[in-house]
Design a protein around this motif. Structure first.
Motif, PDB file in Angstrom:
ATOM      1  N   UNK A  31     -48.746 123.045  11.232  1.00  0.00           N
ATOM      2  CA  UNK A  31     -49.639 123.305  10.107  1.00  0.00           C
ATOM      3  C   UNK A  31     -48.223 123.537   9.000  1.00  0.00           C
ATOM      4  N   UNK A  32     -48.206 123.060   7.841  1.00  0.00           N
ATOM      5  CA  UNK A  32     -47.618 123.121   6.773  1.00  0.00           C
ATOM      6  C   UNK A  32     -47.984 123.572   5.428  1.00  0.00           C
ATOM      7  N   UNK A  33     -47.353 124.361   4.931  1.00  0.00           N
ATOM      8  CA  UNK A  33     -48.027 124.944   3.470  1.00  0.00           C
ATOM      9  C   UNK A  33     -46.538 124.502   2.608  1.00  0.00           C
ATOM     10  N   UNK A  34     -47.052 124.370   1.139  1.00  0.00           N
ATOM     11  CA  UNK A  34     -46.124 124.063   0.092  1.00  0.00           C
ATOM     12  C   UNK A  34     -46.505 125.375  -0.893  1.00  0.00           C
ATOM     13  N   UNK A  35     -45.241 125.915  -1.316  1.00  0.00           N
ATOM     14  CA  UNK A  35     -45.362 127.008  -2.134  1.00  0.00           C
ATOM     15  C   UNK A  35     -45.504 126.589  -3.859  1.00  0.00           C
ATOM     16  N   UNK A  36     -46.142 127.506  -4.497  1.00  0.00           N
ATOM     17  CA  UNK A  36     -46.207 126.950  -5.830  1.00  0.00           C
ATOM     18  C   UNK A  36     -44.662 127.034  -6.628  1.00  0.00           C
ATOM     19  N   UNK A  37     -44.141 127.991  -5.981  1.00  0.00           N
ATOM     20  CA  UNK A  37     -42.751 128.317  -6.626  1.00  0.00           C
ATOM     21  C   UNK A  37     -41.795 128.592  -5.514  1.00  0.00           C
TER      22      UNK A  37
ATOM     23  N   UNK B 292     -51.551 118.726  11.051  1.00  0.00           N
ATOM     24  CA  UNK B 292     -51.004 117.368  11.729  1.00  0.00           C
ATOM     25  C   UNK B 292     -50.952 117.477  12.953  1.00  0.00           C
ATOM     26  N   UNK B 293     -51.001 116.401  13.812  1.00  0.00           N
ATOM     27  CA  UNK B 293     -50.907 116.480  15.337  1.00  0.00           C
ATOM     28  C   UNK B 293     -49.839 115.297  15.323  1.00  0.00           C
ATOM     29  N   UNK B 294     -48.752 115.867  16.438  1.00  0.00           N
ATOM     30  CA  UNK B 294     -47.973 114.913  16.692  1.00  0.00           C
ATOM     31  C   UNK B 294     -46.943 115.414  17.995  1.00  0.00           C
ATOM     32  N   UNK B 295     -46.738 114.273  18.868  1.00  0.00           N
ATOM     33  CA  UNK B 295     -46.028 114.677  19.978  1.00  0.00           C
ATOM     34  C   UNK B 295     -46.475 115.688  21.033  1.00  0.00           C
TER      35      UNK B 295
END
Length: 393
Positions: free
Chosen positions: A62-68, A54-57
């Motif tokens: 860069x974001x990541x979501x973990x499986x657990x 994402x780009x903002x401000x």
């Protein structure tokens, strides 16, 4: 001095409630958007279920979501909870200052037989009972049938609206239903979402297995909050517009608001997830809005041809007895020491200049006098209506 202090409390609490509510709902909208827009395609890093650029401000994120959970618990971990808690704290304080402190004027319906204490207890009971019904339904096997849960909550809203209409002022009924939904949302955070997240953190520290039920429990409550958001927001602002809350059909309007706003939220969720049915949900909402717009058009009083013109002296007497007790440079009302919103009706010029507002509030919606505290009769409203119409010719 007391009225001055109460005005300050009202303003400061309202502002704090607004700010904390924006922070909480903004975070809710963002995380639901994030969940719907994670890139889950192709080869992901080990333990990662999705990511997002994402780009903002002026910067890239860069974001990541973990499986657990990650291999190591981060030293600094932000918890999204205080936004919800302070929204409830400020909202309840505002409820106390505005509706409970002035229960006879703001909470109770004009002419009701119950006392202010009984009215407050009925209001508090609704906040608790609403949560208990929702919580028990969501703890049952029905939780996996969200359409049924939504239908049950619609019934709760409907029954509550018709019940409180018997005792509460129209605007207070709207606030009561909005508060009940708001309490459910915050209690979801406190009693379910946060405990689920603590179990997730504990599993990360202990490197233990994390059951799917834990994640689902927190997810479904968060998802429900997402659907409750728009109903609460619209209910809270609609009490400023008498076309919605005034009249005997106010509970039906409340039910319609709940359905329409949930459909709009459903549209955004389906659209964000790329699922079918989004346009159907939006179309249904638009049709219901159009129907509501038509049905809420105020009817005009019948003008009898050849009727004797109404003298201003009649209008002046109505204004003096029913309206100027509050809307005056020197109010005689026991609650309002200053004219609400600075709106005064002391002179003929002021009354004529405000003819459209007077018609809207006293004729089209019957929302004024406030709670009909000065006991304006229907005959007086009819006389006033005919005089106001004559001014427009």
């Amino acid at each position: 001095m007391e009225a001055y202090i109460m005005d300050w409390l009202n303003a400061m609490l309202r502002f704090a409630h607004f700010v904390t509510g924006v922070a909480w709902i903004g975070a809710s909208f963002y995380f639901n958007w994030l969940e719907n827009n994670l890139n889950r395609q192709g080869q992901q890093k080990e333990g990662i279920s999705g990511h997002l650029w994402a780009v903002h401000g002026g910067g890239f994120y860069y974001l990541e979501k973990f499986k657990s959970y990650p291999n190591k618990l981060p030293k600094h971990l932000h918890w999204f909870k205080w936004e919800a808690y302070f929204t409830l704290i400020t909202g309840f304080a505002l409820l106390c200052v505005v509706y409970y402190y002035n229960a006879n004027s703001y909470l109770l319906k004009s002419g009701t037989d119950i006392s202010a204490t009984t009215g407050i207890l009925l209001s508090l009971a609704g906040l608790v009972v609403g949560w208990l019904i929702y919580d028990n339904v969501t703890k049952s096997a029905l939780v996996k049938k969200q359409a049924i849960v939504a239908l049950i909550m619609l019934v709760v809203v409907a029954v509550s609206a018709f019940f409180y209409q018997q005792f509460f002022a129209p605007r207070a009924v709207f606030i009561q239903i909005g508060a009940m939904i708001g309490v459910i949302m915050v209690f979801n955070v406190f009693f379910v979402i946060m405990p689920s997240q603590r179990e997730l953190v504990k599993a990360c520290v202990e490197k233990s297995e994390l059951g799917e039920e834990i994640g689902f429990r927190g997810y479904i409550r968060s998802r429900n909050n997402n659907y409750f958001t728009l109903p609460v927001l619209f209910i809270m602002i609609s009490n400023h517009y008498p076309i919605f809350y005034a009249g005997e059909n106010a509970p039906i309007v409340l039910i319609a608001i709940f359905i329409i706003t949930v459909l709009i939220r459903h549209y955004f969720n389906l659209e964000g997830e790329g699922k079918r049915g989004a346009k159907t949900a939006l179309g249904a909402a638009v049709v219901l809005i159009a129907i509501a717009f038509y049905l809420l058009i105020p009817s005009k009083p019948k003008v009898i041809e050849g009727a004797k013109p109404i003298a201003y002296s009649q209008i002046a007497l109505i204004m003096e007895n029913r309206c100027s007790t509050c809307h005056s440079a020197n109010p005689s009302d026991d609650q309002f020491t200053v004219a609400p919103s600075g709106f005064m009706l002391d002179t003929k010029e002021q009354i004529i200049n405000a003819k459209d507002i007077i018609y809207t509030r006293t004729i089209a919606s019957n929302s004024m006098p406030f709670g009909n505290k000065t006991h304006m009769t229907q005959e007086e409203r009819d006389v006033l209506a005919l005089w106001l119409i004559s001014l427009k010719k």
